[in-house]
Enzyme design. Sequence first.
Site, PDB file in Angstrom:
ATOM      1  N   GLN A   1      35.336  80.258   2.186  1.00  0.00           N
ATOM      2  CA  GLN A   1      36.426  79.385   1.424  1.00  0.00           C
ATOM      3  C   GLN A   1      36.668  79.375   0.134  1.00  0.00           C
ATOM      4  O   GLN A   1      37.355  78.547  -0.693  1.00  0.00           O
ATOM      5  CB  GLN A   1      36.143  77.940   1.770  1.00  0.00           C
ATOM      6  CG  GLN A   1      35.082  77.064   0.994  1.00  0.00           C
ATOM      7  CD  GLN A   1      34.549  75.639   1.645  1.00  0.00           C
ATOM      8  OE1 GLN A   1      34.242  75.863   2.807  1.00  0.00           O
ATOM      9  NE2 GLN A   1      35.117  74.888   0.863  1.00  0.00           N
TER      10      GLN A   1
ATOM     11  N   SER B   1      30.806  67.785  -6.491  1.00  0.00           N
ATOM     12  CA  SER B   1      29.908  68.689  -7.063  1.00  0.00           C
ATOM     13  C   SER B   1      30.378  69.523  -8.219  1.00  0.00           C
ATOM     14  O   SER B   1      29.745  69.689  -9.224  1.00  0.00           O
ATOM     15  CB  SER B   1      29.374  69.625  -6.166  1.00  0.00           C
ATOM     16  OG  SER B   1      29.181  68.924  -4.839  1.00  0.00           O
TER      17      SER B   1
ATOM     18  N   HIS C   1      28.814  62.450  -0.834  1.00  0.00           N
ATOM     19  CA  HIS C   1      28.147  63.111   0.399  1.00  0.00           C
ATOM     20  C   HIS C   1      27.046  62.101   1.021  1.00  0.00           C
ATOM     21  O   HIS C   1      27.245  61.551   2.298  1.00  0.00           O
ATOM     22  CB  HIS C   1      26.963  64.212  -0.033  1.00  0.00           C
ATOM     23  CG  HIS C   1      27.837  65.277  -0.712  1.00  0.00           C
ATOM     24  ND1 HIS C   1      27.572  65.557  -2.068  1.00  0.00           N
ATOM     25  CD2 HIS C   1      28.623  66.137  -0.101  1.00  0.00           C
ATOM     26  CE1 HIS C   1      28.267  66.674  -2.146  1.00  0.00           C
ATOM     27  NE2 HIS C   1      29.122  67.098  -1.189  1.00  0.00           N
TER      28      HIS C   1
ATOM     29  N   GLY D   1      35.184  63.459   4.058  1.00  0.00           N
ATOM     30  CA  GLY D   1      35.770  62.590   3.034  1.00  0.00           C
ATOM     31  C   GLY D   1      37.357  62.522   2.977  1.00  0.00           C
ATOM     32  O   GLY D   1      37.920  63.615   3.060  1.00  0.00           O
TER      33      GLY D   1
ATOM     34  N   MET E   1      33.789  61.111  -7.315  1.00  0.00           N
ATOM     35  CA  MET E   1      32.828  62.349  -7.241  1.00  0.00           C
ATOM     36  C   MET E   1      33.073  63.533  -6.652  1.00  0.00           C
ATOM     37  O   MET E   1      33.691  63.812  -5.752  1.00  0.00           O
ATOM     38  CB  MET E   1      31.686  61.531  -6.755  1.00  0.00           C
ATOM     39  CG  MET E   1      31.146  60.240  -7.257  1.00  0.00           C
ATOM     40  SD  MET E   1      29.386  59.826  -6.618  1.00  0.00           S
ATOM     41  CE  MET E   1      29.426  58.441  -7.850  1.00  0.00           C
TER      42      MET E   1
ATOM     43  N   LYS F   1      38.393  61.927  -0.009  1.00  0.00           N
ATOM     44  CA  LYS F   1      38.676  62.552  -1.273  1.00  0.00           C
ATOM     45  C   LYS F   1      39.412  64.122  -0.914  1.00  0.00           C
ATOM     46  O   LYS F   1      40.183  64.427  -1.761  1.00  0.00           O
ATOM     47  CB  LYS F   1      37.268  62.961  -1.724  1.00  0.00           C
ATOM     48  CG  LYS F   1      37.047  64.200  -2.654  1.00  0.00           C
ATOM     49  CD  LYS F   1      37.291  63.976  -4.195  1.00  0.00           C
ATOM     50  CE  LYS F   1      37.033  64.979  -5.058  1.00  0.00           C
ATOM     51  NZ  LYS F   1      37.006  66.382  -4.491  1.00  0.00           N
ATOM     52  N   ASP F   2      39.059  64.650  -0.095  1.00  0.00           N
ATOM     53  CA  ASP F   2      39.577  66.028   0.044  1.00  0.00           C
ATOM     54  C   ASP F   2      40.723  65.718   1.594  1.00  0.00           C
ATOM     55  O   ASP F   2      40.404  66.239   2.726  1.00  0.00           O
ATOM     56  CB  ASP F   2      38.526  67.067   0.681  1.00  0.00           C
ATOM     57  CG  ASP F   2      37.731  67.112  -0.423  1.00  0.00           C
ATOM     58  OD1 ASP F   2      38.012  67.991  -1.184  1.00  0.00           O
ATOM     59  OD2 ASP F   2      36.512  66.662  -0.159  1.00  0.00           O
TER      60      ASP F   2
ATOM     61  N   GLU G   1      26.480  60.696  -4.642  1.00  0.00           N
ATOM     62  CA  GLU G   1      26.892  59.606  -3.524  1.00  0.00           C
ATOM     63  C   GLU G   1      28.099  59.798  -2.798  1.00  0.00           C
ATOM     64  O   GLU G   1      27.857  58.974  -1.599  1.00  0.00           O
ATOM     65  CB  GLU G   1      26.877  58.339  -4.617  1.00  0.00           C
ATOM     66  CG  GLU G   1      25.751  57.658  -4.991  1.00  0.00           C
ATOM     67  CD  GLU G   1      25.107  57.261  -3.855  1.00  0.00           C
ATOM     68  OE1 GLU G   1      25.552  56.693  -3.057  1.00  0.00           O
ATOM     69  OE2 GLU G   1      23.813  57.309  -3.794  1.00  0.00           O
TER      70      GLU G   1
HETATM   71  P1  AMP Z   1      31.814  69.496  -0.242  1.00  0.00           P
HETATM   72  O1  AMP Z   1      30.166  69.545  -0.449  1.00  0.00           O
HETATM   73  O2  AMP Z   1      32.169  69.124  -1.594  1.00  0.00           O
HETATM   74  O3  AMP Z   1      32.209  70.548   0.649  1.00  0.00           O
HETATM   75  O4  AMP Z   1      31.870  67.948   0.663  1.00  0.00           O
HETATM   76  C1  AMP Z   1      31.120  67.748   1.999  1.00  0.00           C
HETATM   77  C2  AMP Z   1      32.154  66.293   2.447  1.00  0.00           C
HETATM   78  O5  AMP Z   1      31.723  65.400   1.300  1.00  0.00           O
HETATM   79  C3  AMP Z   1      33.353  66.617   2.594  1.00  0.00           C
HETATM   80  O6  AMP Z   1      33.633  65.953   3.757  1.00  0.00           O
HETATM   81  C4  AMP Z   1      34.070  65.967   1.290  1.00  0.00           C
HETATM   82  O7  AMP Z   1      35.284  65.469   1.749  1.00  0.00           O
HETATM   83  C5  AMP Z   1      32.930  64.804   1.235  1.00  0.00           C
HETATM   84  N1  AMP Z   1      33.046  64.290  -0.148  1.00  0.00           N
HETATM   85  C6  AMP Z   1      32.793  65.138  -1.156  1.00  0.00           C
HETATM   86  N2  AMP Z   1      32.904  64.150  -2.413  1.00  0.00           N
HETATM   87  C7  AMP Z   1      33.214  62.931  -1.961  1.00  0.00           C
HETATM   88  C8  AMP Z   1      33.398  61.839  -2.429  1.00  0.00           C
HETATM   89  N3  AMP Z   1      33.506  61.551  -3.715  1.00  0.00           N
HETATM   90  N4  AMP Z   1      33.761  60.583  -1.699  1.00  0.00           N
HETATM   91  C9  AMP Z   1      33.806  60.815  -0.164  1.00  0.00           C
HETATM   92  N5  AMP Z   1      33.336  61.882   0.292  1.00  0.00           N
HETATM   93  C10 AMP Z   1      33.484  62.944  -0.339  1.00  0.00           C
END
Ligand code: AMP
Length: 281
Positions: A60, A185, A36, A146, A183, A148-149, A34
Amino acid sequence: MLTLKTSSEFLQWRALVSPLESIGLVPTMGALHEGHLSLIRQSIKDCDISCVSVFINPLQFGVNEDLESYPQDIVGDLKKLKAIGVDVVFIPHANDIYDDDDSLLIVENNLSRKLEGKSRPTFFSGVLTIVSKLLNLVRPDFAYFGMKDAQQLIIIQKMVKEMKYPVQIIPCKTIREHNGLAMSSRNEYLNKEQRENAKIIYLSLFHARELINNGETNPSIIKAAIKDMVLSETTLTLDYISIAERETLVEITADVKTNNKTLILIAVFLNGVRLIDNIYI
Ligand code: AMP
């Protein structure tokens, strides 16, 4: 929904997009949840064309990190992306994105060395290099990341500003499980009980914000309160707690203020899984 698997296919498609149409880009590493999907929904709302990349970026990951075991579910991802109404999915292979020698990198030398960068020294150059390549390929008007990061978002914003990329970065709020756990992965590595235990991470940040809103200004006292709360859950260990200026990530050593300029960031380990979270004050 168009699925493109190579840079050259992508560029062929891109050349045919009218300059009158706005493009949104949402970079992801897949195993979509959710969090993403909230970024993708925002792109679909804002833009004529929304493009999602699904690419587990080897650059990374550190040598002892989880590149080999990182969660993958491309069939499930494509289903979710189609259902939500994405226009283009880009799923490149690593060979298409990187030359064998990995000799070209985008490096940021200040913010990247703090916090996450201390534990993961090559992480941000990996992120900046892939985001830079995706921005060059997609040439989006808007790109969604996000909160989150938080450190990643700040460093990407810096790259875009300094490298003059003609794109607007749109920060999107953190989406949480019902119990407050952000949230991710990587939450897939946790069993049900561990996910429940991990809710203390957000609860401790929430508690810190309450303390600050009720007048506590001493960063050491606030950090101690977070630490006590997190470690009350004995399965967790701490990597860092930081109370920092939200744009520069400079550690706040004087009074913490409720002026919307403060960010509390935390990283913990739970059963070998590294979890990060943050809260804006
Ligand atoms: P990732 O697949 O983990 O590299 O994340 C891809 C994008 O999704 C990045 O911009 C993250 O910051 C964002 N993202 C991951 N988890 C969340 C979350 N729980 N809430 C909002 N954005 C998120």
